[in-house]
Design an enzyme around this catalytic site. Structure first.
Site, PDB file in Angstrom:
ATOM      1  N   ASN A 127       0.866  -1.179   0.000  1.00  0.00           N
ATOM      2  CA  ASN A 127       0.000   0.000   0.000  1.00  0.00           C
ATOM      3  C   ASN A 127       0.902   1.229   0.000  1.00  0.00           C
ATOM      4  O   ASN A 127       1.475   1.578   1.025  1.00  0.00           O
ATOM      5  CB  ASN A 127      -0.889  -0.041   1.256  1.00  0.00           C
TER       6      ASN A 127
ATOM      7  N   LYS B 185       0.035   4.244  -0.415  1.00  0.00           N
ATOM      8  CA  LYS B 185      -0.669   5.424   0.113  1.00  0.00           C
ATOM      9  C   LYS B 185      -0.435   6.615  -0.826  1.00  0.00           C
ATOM     10  O   LYS B 185      -0.438   6.436  -2.053  1.00  0.00           O
ATOM     11  CB  LYS B 185      -0.218   5.701   1.551  1.00  0.00           C
TER      12      LYS B 185
ATOM     13  N   HIS C 115      -9.549   1.226   4.837  1.00  0.00           N
ATOM     14  CA  HIS C 115      -8.288   1.446   5.547  1.00  0.00           C
ATOM     15  C   HIS C 115      -8.533   2.475   6.655  1.00  0.00           C
ATOM     16  O   HIS C 115      -9.314   3.420   6.465  1.00  0.00           O
ATOM     17  CB  HIS C 115      -7.219   1.953   4.566  1.00  0.00           C
TER      18      HIS C 115
ATOM     19  N   GLU D 208      -6.926   4.899   7.606  1.00  0.00           N
ATOM     20  CA  GLU D 208      -6.654   6.291   7.221  1.00  0.00           C
ATOM     21  C   GLU D 208      -7.853   6.895   6.488  1.00  0.00           C
ATOM     22  O   GLU D 208      -8.017   8.116   6.476  1.00  0.00           O
ATOM     23  CB  GLU D 208      -5.369   6.352   6.377  1.00  0.00           C
TER      24      GLU D 208
ATOM     25  N   GLU E 246      -5.524  -4.865  10.758  1.00  0.00           N
ATOM     26  CA  GLU E 246      -4.486  -3.859  10.987  1.00  0.00           C
ATOM     27  C   GLU E 246      -4.824  -3.053  12.240  1.00  0.00           C
ATOM     28  O   GLU E 246      -5.653  -2.127  12.183  1.00  0.00           O
ATOM     29  CB  GLU E 246      -4.438  -2.878   9.810  1.00  0.00           C
TER      30      GLU E 246
ATOM     31  N   GLY F 199       2.249   2.411  10.865  1.00  0.00           N
ATOM     32  CA  GLY F 199       3.212   3.509  10.731  1.00  0.00           C
ATOM     33  C   GLY F 199       3.888   3.920  12.030  1.00  0.00           C
ATOM     34  O   GLY F 199       4.562   4.944  12.085  1.00  0.00           O
TER      35      GLY F 199
ATOM     36  N   SER G  80       3.283  -1.910  10.738  1.00  0.00           N
ATOM     37  CA  SER G  80       4.712  -1.899  11.074  1.00  0.00           C
ATOM     38  C   SER G  80       5.431  -3.216  10.795  1.00  0.00           C
ATOM     39  O   SER G  80       6.318  -3.623  11.553  1.00  0.00           O
ATOM     40  CB  SER G  80       4.917  -1.464  12.532  1.00  0.00           C
TER      41      SER G  80
HETATM   42  P1  PGA Z   1       2.822   0.376   7.776  1.00  0.00           P
HETATM   43  O1  PGA Z   1       1.364   0.613   7.120  1.00  0.00           O
HETATM   44  O2  PGA Z   1       3.332  -0.925   7.243  1.00  0.00           O
HETATM   45  O3  PGA Z   1       3.629   1.553   7.328  1.00  0.00           O
HETATM   46  O4  PGA Z   1       2.614   0.332   9.253  1.00  0.00           O
HETATM   47  C1  PGA Z   1       0.478  -0.449   6.919  1.00  0.00           C
HETATM   48  C2  PGA Z   1      -0.804   0.038   6.315  1.00  0.00           C
HETATM   49  O5  PGA Z   1      -1.221   1.168   6.584  1.00  0.00           O
HETATM   50  O6  PGA Z   1      -1.453  -0.662   5.527  1.00  0.00           O
END
Ligand code: PGA
Length: 245
Positions: A8, A10, A95, A97, A167, A173, A209
């Site tokens: 992803n 983003k 997601h 976000e 997640e 993140g 992460s």
């Molecule tokens: P990350 O993000 O691996 O940077 O923690 C995962 C995600 O948001 O799908």
């Protein structure tokens, strides 16, 4: 056993960086002969250029979102059917976000899931608890609620048409991944509930992460069918290292 690795990106890359990274990954996967299924999810613009420029890519492509309606006066939105027309196979929905940043409700997410399936896209459906919910022991009840509301009246032709990405929001993140054994335990609970709702065999992947150091610990877990990567998918060498596990 082969696993599913989803990248992803983003909104982290410029158009030029996305194109360069896609072509490095394309060559790299061919070279390492990864047995895993790799799905790359760039932003909409990079997505269309990558899908039109790569001949027989070594990975599948997915979008990071789609609209909840087929055709409508929805300025700035992109419909699932247009994504399918472009030749995409997958779409990430719900997601955190988008749930938090764009205030997507479970009801809208449910509409998007139905719309994507109707357009014959495979859905990567994200769920996960906040730190506060974890701290107050509400993780299990919260993810089950997200599943029930997001999957309300969803009918699947095949179990492989929908994949659940577990997640934990606090792990995304943050550099603080969940312990793989705990993630596996939650993946098992999520899988059971999703299979009860959908009456199909459903796969659950973990995201939050994951990096080249901890990826193999997650992939070893039998309830975890793959990974959703954010940061670790932005560099070809790290992504390829994870794909070759
Ligand atoms: P990350 O993000 O691996 O940077 O923690 C995962 C995600 O948001 O799908």
């Amino acid at each position: 056993m082969s696993k599913i690795i989803i990248a992803n990106w983003k909104m982290k890359l410029s158009l030029e960086e996305s194109l360069r990274l896609a072509s490095a990954i394309n060559l790299g996967i061919k070279k390492i002969k990864s047995k895993n299924k790799v799905i790359i999810c760039p932003d909409y613009i990079a997505l269309s250029l990558i899908s039109l420029s790569l001949n027989e890519p070594s990975f599948s492509l997915g979008a990071q979102n789609c609209a909840s309606k087929l055709r409508s006066a929805a300025t700035g939105e992109v419909s699932a059917s247009s994504l399918k027309e472009l030749g995409l196979d997958y779409v990430i929905l719900a997601h955190s976000e988008r749930r938090l940043g764009q205030l997507e409700s479970d009801k809208v997410i449910n509409e998007k899931i139905k719309m994507a399936l109707e357009a014959s896209l495979k859905v990567i459906f994200c769920i996960g608890e906040s730190w506060e919910q974890r701290r107050t022991n509400k993780t299990k009840s919260f993810v089950i609620k997200q599943l029930r509301e997001g999957l309300k009246d969803v009918k699947l032709k095949k179990g492989s048409d929908l994949l659940i990405a577990y997640e934990p929001v606090w792990a995304i993140g943050s550099g603080r991944a969940m312990a793989p054994t705990e993630a596996s335990d939650l993946a098992r609970i999520i899988k059971l509930e999703a299979e009860k709702i959908l009456k199909q065999k459903i796969k659950v992947i973990y995201g939050g992460s994951v990096n080249r150091e901890n990826a193999s610990d997650f992939l070893k877990e039998k309830n975890i069918s793959g990974l959703l990567l954010g940061g670790a998918s932005l560099e070809a060498s790290e992504l390829l290292e994870i794909c070759s596990i």
